[in-house]
Design an enzyme around this catalytic site. Structure first.
Site, PDB file in Angstrom:
ATOM      1  N   CYS A 339       0.723  -1.176  -0.037  1.00 11.74           N
ATOM      2  CA  CYS A 339       0.004  -0.075  -0.094  1.00 11.74           C
ATOM      3  C   CYS A 339       0.946   1.336   0.032  1.00 11.74           C
ATOM      4  O   CYS A 339       1.510   1.592  -1.015  1.00 11.74           O
ATOM      5  CB  CYS A 339      -0.822   0.020   1.261  1.00 11.74           C
ATOM      6  N   HIS A 438      -3.334  -5.272   1.067  1.00 10.38           N
ATOM      7  CA  HIS A 438      -3.458  -5.723   2.475  1.00 10.38           C
ATOM      8  C   HIS A 438      -3.768  -7.220   2.518  1.00 10.38           C
ATOM      9  O   HIS A 438      -4.821  -7.727   2.059  1.00 10.38           O
ATOM     10  CB  HIS A 438      -4.088  -4.791   3.364  1.00 10.38           C
TER      11      HIS A 438
END
Length: 497
Positions: A339, A438
């Site tokens: 991310c 994630h």
């Protein structure tokens, strides 16, 4: 076994933050599931950088996702309708029903104006949940006795009053001052509020519990409230922690004899639960650090998610960590970004509209041929994907603001192929990669791929994290059940008083 008997909601409120309310609530979610009920967790308002995406692609606090897992159900925004994600010491992003509605300063957020609209939203969410599940295991926030915030409180006793819940006051004896914290918390309440407190639970006890029996009697006499349990501190049960307070107890240096994986300790680190599986994997020693010497001892460096990519990138350049990561990669260390970490590994990060703050542009680490532009719209969704040429279906979730594009001059291989046909991330080689997903490290096949170059250092085989988590929830439930008077708890929850 199924139990349809109706139970009143149970709220675990605290004498302060980090007393263990979230873990206790998770334990009771599993206990009620074991006893044949259909429980669900609820926390009206959560403040945390650790969030999770529901199956509907909406954002909630990670603690309620963990509690839902303990309850054996899918998570939903009604379990945590209001989420505050701190973006600085003074401001937070406000997420309502899983979607951001803007940034607010603490002063503006806690003013009375507009609170009743938010109160209606969280109460309606509870009511919907209570129609579908039995019982509701509620969690308070911080201390129940923040009397300066009494009129604006959405999550503690006003919520308990709306839910007609029995409130158990949780106190952490390990930090000291348990008598003062319990007695003071109750005495600062007004008479009507005190009537809601039906029990006291002493948490994180160390030593011989029999020696505290006189303390139990003193507390009950002082407060005129029964002590429903004294729960010992544990070291051999592993449940995800709620927020970054837990980072203070994480490992901070390398260890011989295993694959050493360093997570870069960013100032605004978010979603550190991405690394929970690796932390339990017997093949791995995982540690968190921003020390340049320790980073150079790692076999793998992971750059995690962040709430403020540009601010953390600026800090990495200032403190020398950025240069250390690049040098480590050139010397054979694997570097992977997730991310915000993926964005940081690129050529540059731009924020022309000031979405994150005042920094408009910074060069990245230059390890991946990608560039990122921050956007105001947040992407939140669960995804199924395959990595590289693997045919194993993996699962994860996205929570990010920003659009990342590849350099026109580079032939870029995506790291992942998402089930909807989209590509994700960037793969340079087995030692350099990044992704927006994630939870990618919750998938055993991907961990095996990441660790493959270090096969010579590993003595253990792959790790079944799903079975491990189920075992931990059951161990936690047994631990709490053995030290709480469940007969009293059930009497409270079945009472019409």
């Amino acid at each position: 076994m199924s139990n349809n008997e109706s139970l009143k909601p149970l709220m675990f409120a605290g004498t302060g933050s980090d007393v263990g309310k979230s873990i206790i609530a998770a334990a009771f979610c599993r206990i009620f599931l074991q006893d044949g009920y259909h429980p669900a967790p609820f926390k009206a308002q959560n403040m945390a950088l650790n969030s999770y995406v529901t199956p509907a692609g909406l954002e909630i606090g990670r603690a309620q996702a963990v509690q839902a897992e303990a309850a054996g159900i899918a998570c939903h925004t009604d379990m945590n309708p209001l989420l505050l994600k701190p973006s600085s010491d003074h401001t937070s992003q406000v997420v309502l029903h899983g979607k951001p509605i803007g940034n607010r300063s603490a002063y503006d957020y806690f003013r009375k104006e507009g609170r009743e609209e938010l109160r209606k939203e969280v109460c309606d969410a509870f009511d919907r949940l209570a129609q579908a599940y039995n019982p509701i295991v509620m969690e308070g926030a911080g201390s129940i006795s923040e009397i300066n915030l009494r009129d604006s409180d959405l999550v503690n006793l006003p919520m308990a009053r709306h839910a007609q819940a029995n409130v158990i006051l949780v106190a952490d004896i390990d930090r000291g001052g348990v008598f003062a914290s319990v007695y003071g918390s109750i005495m600062l309440l007004n008479e009507e509020e005190r009537k809601l407190i039906k029990g006291i639970l002493i948490n994180k006890f160390r030593g011989d519990i029999r020696l505290f029996q006189s303390g139990v009697e003193m507390l009950e006499k002082l407060c005129n409230v029964p002590v429903v349990g004294v729960v010992p501190y544990y070291k051999d049960i592993y449940i995800e922690e709620e927020d970054s307070v837990a980072l203070q107890t994480k490992n901070r240096q390398a260890e011989a004899g295993k694959v050493n994986i360093a997570v870069v300790l960013l100032r605004h680190l978010s979603n550190f639960t991405d690394f929970n599986v690796l932390e339990r994997d017997p093949r791995v020693h995982l540690f968190y650090t921003n020390n340049t010497d320790e980073l150079q001892k790692a076999d793998i460096i992971l750059i995690p998610g962040t709430k403020s990519t540009l601010a953390d990138l600026y800090e990495l350049r200032r403190n020398g960590v950025a240069q250390t990561i690049v040098k480590a990669y050139r010397e054979g260390v694997t570097v992977m970004g997730i991310c915000g970490g993926y964005q940081i590994m690129g050529m540059e990060v731009c924020d022309p509209e000031g979405v994150e703050g005042e920094i408009i542009r910074l060069p990245g680490l230059g390890l991946l041929p990608v560039s990122t532009t921050m956007l105001g719209e947040k992407i939140t969704r669960q995804v199924d994907f395959n990595f590289l040429d693997s045919n194993v279906v993996c699962h994860g979730y996205e929570i990010h603001m920003g659009n990342t594009v590849t350099s026109e001059a580079a032939e870029v291989i995506p790291l992942n192929s998402i089930s909807d046909g989209q590509a994700d991330g960037c793969f340079v080689n087995e030692r350099c990669m990044g992704t927006y997903i994630h939870g990618i490290l919750d998938n055993g096949a991907f961990i095996d791929f990441l660790l493959k170059p270090f096969a010579g250092k590993m003595e253990h085989k792959e790790f079944d994290f799903a079975s491990f988590k189920e075992e931990q929830y059951n161990k936690l439930a047994d631990h709490v059940r053995n030290h709480v008077n469940m007969d009293v708890i059930y009497q409270l929850m079945k009472s019409n008083d």
